[in-house]
Design a protein around this motif. Structure first.
Motif, short mmCIF file in Angstrom:
data_model
loop_
_atom_site.label_atom_id
_atom_site.label_comp_id
_atom_site.label_asym_id
_atom_site.label_seq_id
_atom_site.Cartn_x
_atom_site.Cartn_y
_atom_site.Cartn_z
N THR A 1 0.81 -1.40 -0.36
CA THR A 1 -0.17 0.07 -0.26
C THR A 1 0.64 0.99 0.39
OG1 THR A 1 -1.99 1.21 1.50
CG2 THR A 1 -0.13 0.35 2.38
N HIS A 2 0.95 2.69 -0.64
CA HIS A 2 0.69 3.03 -0.61
C HIS A 2 -0.05 4.95 -0.09
CE1 HIS A 2 3.69 7.15 -2.09
NE2 HIS A 2 2.97 7.17 -2.03
N TYR A 3 1.05 5.12 1.17
CA TYR A 3 0.10 6.97 1.08
C TYR A 3 0.93 8.11 1.22
CZ TYR A 3 2.32 5.67 5.64
OH TYR A 3 3.37 4.98 6.42
N SER A 4 0.30 8.77 0.78
CA SER A 4 0.75 10.41 0.68
C SER A 4 0.11 11.38 1.41
CB SER A 4 0.30 10.12 -1.03
OG SER A 4 1.26 9.78 -2.12
N ILE A 5 1.24 11.77 2.01
CA ILE A 5 0.78 13.12 2.48
C ILE A 5 1.44 14.28 2.57
CG2 ILE A 5 1.04 13.40 5.39
CD1 ILE A 5 1.29 10.74 6.42
N ASN B 1 5.53 20.04 4.39
CA ASN B 1 6.65 19.02 4.27
C ASN B 1 6.12 17.42 3.58
OD1 ASN B 1 9.27 19.74 5.78
ND2 ASN B 1 6.93 19.65 7.63
N ALA B 2 6.17 17.47 3.19
CA ALA B 2 5.93 15.62 1.98
C ALA B 2 6.64 14.82 2.09
CB ALA B 2 5.80 16.56 0.26
N VAL B 3 5.51 13.68 2.33
CA VAL B 3 6.07 12.14 2.70
C VAL B 3 5.28 11.14 1.77
CG1 VAL B 3 6.36 10.88 4.63
CG2 VAL B 3 6.52 12.37 4.98
N ALA B 4 6.28 10.67 1.46
CA ALA B 4 5.52 9.36 0.42
C ALA B 4 6.23 7.86 0.87
CB ALA B 4 5.88 9.47 -1.10
N VAL B 5 5.08 7.10 1.08
CA VAL B 5 5.93 5.62 2.40
C VAL B 5 5.27 4.51 1.17
CG1 VAL B 5 4.96 4.14 3.83
CG2 VAL B 5 5.74 6.80 4.16
N THR B 6 5.95 3.33 0.87
CA THR B 6 4.94 2.79 -0.23
C THR B 6 5.15 1.66 1.07
OG1 THR B 6 5.07 3.30 -1.79
CG2 THR B 6 4.75 0.99 -1.65
N TYR B 7 4.68 0.30 1.60
CA TYR B 7 4.99 -0.53 2.70
C TYR B 7 4.58 -1.84 2.36
CZ TYR B 7 1.96 0.48 6.58
OH TYR B 7 0.68 0.61 7.32
N THR B 8 4.97 -2.63 2.61
CA THR B 8 3.72 -4.25 2.11
C THR B 8 4.28 -5.34 2.42
OG1 THR B 8 4.34 -5.25 0.37
CG2 THR B 8 6.42 -4.13 0.82
#
Ligand code: DON
Length: 581
Positions: free
Chosen positions: A379-383, A389-396
């Protein structure tokens, strides 16, 4: 030809008169979600709410990313996790960027041929099911690394909402139930997983049922109390190691004790004036997105048009060449030399462009490097926060519900990330990827990933936050969302919704999502020699979540701007939400 051109010109004039201002093409997508202070886009609405609450209370985007990461582990168990691994790309308000690698590591007892039998044949299921498929998990260490270095709020505050949701449970909606679809048999095989994720009698959950996860609540509470040591040095590690030993796995306490997060320089490139920041090895994502973008920069995609045979041909050939590099040259940077500088060099892209015949499909077989032997859930989420400040996370967990096992007493689903390694050179993995030696299994090594949490800026200001699940297709899904915004003028919602296509070198096929290409376009592509196949397995086409800054689309931005933050959650996600404030 002439009369067709005349006809479309008169249609264009008619349109121009009716609207007076040039309008971007509009696709059938809902409006993006708009907000002025912060935006959180995730695959589960409760997690998005939790992230926005953190921002509203003055936490920054990293704080929100940590809270969302723990929340998704509860409300999106198919992919959200603390028993898997992932990546976080951060762009700070001052323009500095960094990348955290908290992906799984191979257990110390892992060997290169551990999934092969005496005859060197792959044993089906060994790298995907049960404890032998499990890599040493990273999220608890990764989230704490991010929080303690770049966050501002105490761990207890960020993990609290996840504990509450696990302890009290939450009512499942249609989108949640859909994410369990087809997993009943798999989950039923592991009593600890079945006790949590199936109803008594082994039935799947229905809309309105409550998912309560008492063991997970207790594990999260002990992490909130003692920090990552509770996971890596305490009872949780003991419970996982014990279950692994009893059920044919090789995880040891030392594997957990020596787990370390890596902070790495992200991969950077520039596409038509936009600065792209994305995942470096052990992901192939950022490198291959940059390589494809560099190749495509030489083609007037905007002029050629979305979905035209010429655009698709250029994209497919760029993908074909770049995936050869992905599958043969890249691996864990602590173990292999990655030719990143070469692969993201514009001169290298030109060399590739020079080899592409504008009228004829290339042959994947012809690109086989000398000496080369022969999914689902992420899953990916964008904040983004009020300060920018920008954060992009993909975890699985890799596959949906990972290895399908929960160590008794922990409530923690474990990954099957070991399948991302080359189990045997030339043999396709879960995502059909045919990979080589650079990604061979070794103790402590991290398998090559495609996860591509990406942040784009323009003129020194954040422009887009984007990423997706989708196995090997993560790269092309993320790439296509970028092209849709920059080249095709789509708004962020249209960009994540638009039908997709994919080529990964081997198999030598162009996969298209249903309706992605018209029959006429397919005919033109077939005539060029492309083998175009419709792939109806909807889950493999990913679920992108994106944010666009300054307007919902490029044309709105260029016409003076719209809402500050514009969120788009892929319509392929049942339970997801973009939430802002
Ligand atoms: O890291 C990777 O590339 C894979 N383990 C991702 C798996 C994935 O995206 C599954 N979701 N559809």
């Amino acid at each position: 030809m002439r009369s067709t051109a005349m006809k479309s010109l008169s249609f264009a004039l008619l349109f121009a008169c009716a609207t007076s201002l040039p309008q971007p093409a509009r696709a059938a997508s809902p409006e993006p979600v708009k907000a002025e202070h912060g935006m959180v886009v995730t695959a589960q609405h409760l997690a998005s709410d939790i992230g926005v609450e953190v921002l509203k209370k003055g936490g920054n985007a990293v704080d929100a990313a940590v809270a969302v990461g723990y929340a998704l582990a509860v409300v999106y168990p198919t992919a959200g996790n603390i028993g898997g691994g992932g990546f976080m790309t951060i762009r700070f308000k001052d323009g500095k960027t960094t990348f955290l690698d908290f992906r799984e590591r191979a257990p110390l007892a892992a060997t290169k041929t551990m999934y092969q039998d005496d005859k060197g044949e792959l044993v089906k299921g060994l790298s995907t099911n049960g404890y032998l498929a499990v890599g040493v998990p990273g999220p608890v260490a990764g989230f704490e690394f991010a929080r303690s270095r770049y966050g501002t709020r105490p761990l207890k505050e960020l993990i609290g909402p996840a504990i509450k949701l696990a302890r009290e449970g939450f009512a499942l909606e249609q989108g949640d139930v859909d994410s369990f679809d087809g997993r009943t048999e798999r989950l039923a095989k592991d009593p600890a997983a079945a006790a949590i994720f199936l109803k008594p009698g082994g039935k799947p959950f229905a809309v309105g049922d409550r998912l309560v996860q008492a063991d997970l609540a207790a594990s999260l509470a002990s992490i909130a109390e003692k920090g990552p040591d509770a996971f890596y040095k305490g009872a949780i590690a003991d419970q996982i190691v014990k279950a692994s030993a009893e059920k044919g796995g090789i995880l040891s306490k030392r594997d957990f004790e020596q787990y370390a997060v890596r902070e790495l320089e992200p991969v950077k490139c520039n596409y038509r004036g936009y600065d792209i920041v994305s995942s470096p090895p052990p992901s192939s994502g950022g490198v291959i997105i940059c390589e494809i973008l560099n190749i495509l920069e030489g083609y007037p995609l905007s002029y050629l048009g979305y979905g035209s045979a010429e655009t698709v041909h250029a994209m497919v050939e760029a993908m074909r060449h770049a995936y050869v590099d992905r599958n043969t040259a890249l691996g864990d940077p602590d173990f292999v030399e990655n030719p990143v500088a070469k692969l993201v060099d514009k001169a290298y892209a030109k060399e590739i462009r020079d080899k592409i015949d504008p009228f004829k499909a290339g042959l994947s077989e012809a690109l086989m490097p000398e000496g080369f032997g022969e999914s689902k859930e992420t899953t990916h989420y964008s904040i983004i926060d009020d300060e920018g400040n920008a954060v992009a996370v993909t975890y699985t967990l890799n596959g949906s519900f990972g290895a399908g096992v929960v160590a008794p007493g922990t409530g923690i689903l474990l990954n099957n990330e070991m399948d991302d390694f080359t189990a045997k050179p030339g043999a396709p993995n879960l995502y059909g990827l045919v990979q080589g030696e650079a990604n061979a299994i070794a103790p402590g090594k991290t398998p090559l990933s495609s996860m591509s949490p990406t942040i784009i800026s323009r003129d020194g200001k954040p422009f887009m936050v984007i990423g997706s699940p989708g196995g090997a297709r993560i790269i092309t899904i993320t790439l296509e969302a970028i092209l849709n915004v920059i080249d095709h003028g789509m708004n962020i919602q249209e960009a994540v919704d638009a039908p997709r296509l994919h080529h990964q070198w081997l198999p030598d096929k162009v996969f298209m999502e249903p309706y992605a290409l018209s029959p006429d376009t397919r005919k033109l592509l077939s005539a060029m020699g492309h083998d175009v196949q419709i792939d109806e397995s909807w889950t493999i086409w990913g679920q992108a979540t994106g944010i666009l800054v300054g307007g919902e689309s490029l044309s709105e931005i260029e016409a003076g701007g719209g809402a500050r933050y514009n969120g788009g959650v892929d319509s392929r996600i049942g339970a997801g939400a973009a939430r802002g404030y």
